[in-house]
Design a protein around this motif. Structure first.
Motif, PDB file in Angstrom:
ATOM      1  N   TRP A 150      39.787  50.029  45.502  1.00 17.45           N
ATOM      2  CA  TRP A 150      39.179  48.764  45.059  1.00 17.45           C
ATOM      3  C   TRP A 150      39.904  48.152  43.875  1.00 17.45           C
ATOM      4  O   TRP A 150      40.159  46.949  43.839  1.00 17.45           O
ATOM      5  N   HIS A 151      40.278  48.987  42.901  1.00 13.80           N
ATOM      6  CA  HIS A 151      40.753  48.405  41.636  1.00 13.80           C
ATOM      7  C   HIS A 151      42.094  47.714  41.813  1.00 13.80           C
ATOM      8  O   HIS A 151      42.449  46.840  41.029  1.00 13.80           O
ATOM      9  N   ALA A 152      42.829  48.098  42.866  1.00 12.54           N
ATOM     10  CA  ALA A 152      44.136  47.485  43.089  1.00 12.54           C
ATOM     11  C   ALA A 152      44.093  46.454  44.210  1.00 12.54           C
ATOM     12  O   ALA A 152      45.136  45.942  44.621  1.00 12.54           O
ATOM     13  N   ASP A 153      42.901  46.144  44.675  1.00 12.92           N
ATOM     14  CA  ASP A 153      42.766  45.264  45.842  1.00 12.92           C
ATOM     15  C   ASP A 153      43.038  43.810  45.449  1.00 12.92           C
ATOM     16  O   ASP A 153      42.302  43.227  44.656  1.00 12.92           O
ATOM     17  N   THR A 154      44.091  43.241  45.989  1.00 14.35           N
ATOM     18  CA  THR A 154      44.400  41.841  45.669  1.00 14.35           C
ATOM     19  C   THR A 154      43.889  40.882  46.743  1.00 14.35           C
ATOM     20  O   THR A 154      44.145  39.679  46.682  1.00 14.35           O
ATOM     21  N   ILE A 170      32.909  42.503  43.902  1.00 11.79           N
ATOM     22  CA  ILE A 170      32.543  43.293  42.732  1.00 11.79           C
ATOM     23  C   ILE A 170      31.676  44.451  43.235  1.00 11.79           C
ATOM     24  O   ILE A 170      30.767  44.244  44.039  1.00 11.79           O
ATOM     25  N   THR A 175      45.957  43.363  37.237  1.00  9.99           N
ATOM     26  CA  THR A 175      46.649  42.464  38.155  1.00  9.99           C
ATOM     27  C   THR A 175      45.757  41.261  38.416  1.00  9.99           C
ATOM     28  O   THR A 175      44.616  41.429  38.862  1.00  9.99           O
ATOM     29  N   PRO A 176      46.270  40.067  38.137  1.00  6.25           N
ATOM     30  CA  PRO A 176      45.418  38.886  38.348  1.00  6.25           C
ATOM     31  C   PRO A 176      44.875  38.825  39.775  1.00  6.25           C
ATOM     32  O   PRO A 176      45.586  39.132  40.734  1.00  6.25           O
ATOM     33  N   GLY A 177      43.638  38.476  39.890  1.00  2.96           N
ATOM     34  CA  GLY A 177      43.019  38.321  41.206  1.00  2.96           C
ATOM     35  C   GLY A 177      42.288  39.552  41.688  1.00  2.96           C
ATOM     36  O   GLY A 177      41.499  39.473  42.628  1.00  2.96           O
ATOM     37  N   THR A 178      42.561  40.695  41.069  1.00  6.94           N
ATOM     38  CA  THR A 178      41.840  41.895  41.494  1.00  6.94           C
ATOM     39  C   THR A 178      40.433  41.876  40.904  1.00  6.94           C
ATOM     40  O   THR A 178      40.192  41.239  39.865  1.00  6.94           O
ATOM     41  N   ARG A 206      38.858  40.608  37.193  1.00  6.63           N
ATOM     42  CA  ARG A 206      37.716  39.716  36.998  1.00  6.63           C
ATOM     43  C   ARG A 206      36.696  40.325  36.047  1.00  6.63           C
ATOM     44  O   ARG A 206      36.082  39.634  35.225  1.00  6.63           O
TER      45      ARG A 206
END
Lengths: 366, 37
Positions: free
Chosen positions: A224-228, A234, B9-12, B16
């Motif tokens: 999840w934490h690296a999911d772009t 959330i 990393t922006p967007g993750t 947020r």
């Protein structure tokens, strides 16, 4: 010692006492409490009226700026759009002193487009879904024994077309489900938020695989934490743990100190009850003997059970207590010591919090 | 731990959360499922 009095900011209305699924982990029907059998099938009109009037008085007396009404069951959609519109209409008409918001937690089996179109536009909708079709088939079964998965996906497809009404999805963890696959199956449904819940358990009835739940959630965290993917939701437990590690005072009952905001559960016959999940501790454990027909919210709030028990000494001395807060209090229960125990999921919480802390430290060069 | 020091990393979703100002982090949705399974 001063008596603690709860402060309600939310009514959880059990608008239907029956369900069209037979999930084997359900606290309402499967965990030792059969008081639902004595309830009317749907919340009765005098109960709705009394709940709205007493909420209006309470909001006025306390000067509350906001109040939330959650529709729950059983399965709330069994009540149908007519009853649901009526309930929300009564509250909107009666409770005029505060901003009202409305939510519903459903299994989504009946959430067709027609059903959705008939529901009040103010209603935010959360759906229970454990993951992919295999995960759903393990527990979330129709009364016939068939999986509910395809119908739930249909309901979720309706909600995805109305993201402004989509509250999120709520899953109960099963260690047999692949964590990465579970996360991806939930993300596919594009919820803004996910809950990944420990199965309800007490220290007297621990689930098998204790200690593995933290590792399972840590695996989800890593994906999840690296999911772009812009659809990445959330995940509430992670949000709470990260926020508390950053020193932010976020709390929701599962992680962190008990929130000051509390829910009042009202059964279809008007009975005021404690936290629903206390059913796991025994038959009638959530009963108060009070009713919204005869008591106001302020009087009900003085019932001692609405104030969660303090965490035990072991928790208070624990180095992660500031983050964990002792965990969800039904999980602390044992017949021998009541709630004066660490959570049955203590080892899992320790592992998950340590894992997230380590990840944040690595990202901060610490 | 300081949010300013965490590189995301922006967007993750982590980005947020970490970079959401404190006064915006509480959303009504957070409490939608407080009592539910």
């Amino acid at each position: 010692m001063p008596v603690k009095v709860a402060s309600f900011t939310e009514l959880l209305l059990k608008i239907a006492s029956r369900c069209d699924l037979a999930c084997d982990y359900c606290y309402m029907y499967e965990l030792g409490d059969d008081t639902w059998k004595k309830q009317p099938r749907f919340m009765e009109t005098p109960v709705i009226q009394a709940a709205a009037e007493k909420t209006a008085s309470y909001v006025r007396e306390l000067g509350l700026p906001r109040f939330r009404v959650l529709l729950h069951g059983g399965e709330p959609l069994l009540a149908g759009p007519g009853r649901i519109n009526n309930i929300i209409g009564v509250f909107k008409e009666t409770v005029t002193g505060a901003d009202l918001s409305f939510g519903m937690q459903t299994n989504a089996v009946r959430l067709t487009q027609d059903m959705f179109d008939g529901l009040p536009p103010e209603l935010s909708i959360g759906v229970s879904l454990d993951g992919d079709e295999y995960a759903t088939a393990r527990h979330r079964l129709r009364l016939s024994g068939m999986s509910s998965h395809s119908d739930v996906l249909w309901g979720l497809s309706v909600l995805r077309r109305h993201p402004e009404r989509y509250g999120g999805v709520l899953a109960v963890i099963d260690l047999r489900n692949d964590p990465k696959g579970t996360y991806e199956a939930l993300r596919e449904q594009e919820p803004p938020m996910c809950d990944l819940l420990f199965p309800l358990a007490t220290r007297d009835n621990p689930p098998s695989g204790l200690g593995e739940y933290g590792r399972w959630l840590a695996e989800v965290f890593d994906v999840w934490h690296a999911d772009t993917d812009p659809r990445a939701p959330i995940i509430r437990q992670f949000h709470l743990i990260i926020s508390r590690l950053l020193g932010r005072d976020m709390r929701a009952g599962f992680i962190g100190p008990d929130p000051e905001e509390r829910s009042l559960v009202i059964q279809p016959d008007g009975s005021a009850e404690l936290l629903d999940a206390l059913r796991v501790t025994g038959n009638g454990a959530s009963a108060t003997g009070l009713s919204i027909l005869t008591s106001g919210l302020g009087e009900i709030a003085r019932y001692p059970g609405y104030t969660p028990p303090d965490p035990c000494e072991t928790c208070r001395e624990c180095p992660v207590f500031d983050v964990c807060g002792g965990g969800y209090y039904p999980h602390r229960f044992s017949q021998a010591d009541g709630y004066d125990n660490p959570s049955v999921y203590c080892e899992d919480l320790l592992f998950l919090i340590g894992h997230i802390r380590g990840k944040l430290e690595s990202l901060s060069g610490g | 731990m300081n949010a300013d020091q965490i590189e995301t990393t922006p967007g993750t979703p982590l980005d947020r959360i970490v970079n959401t100002p404190r006064n915006e982090e509480e959303t009504p949705l957070l409490s939608l499922f407080n009592s539910s399974i």
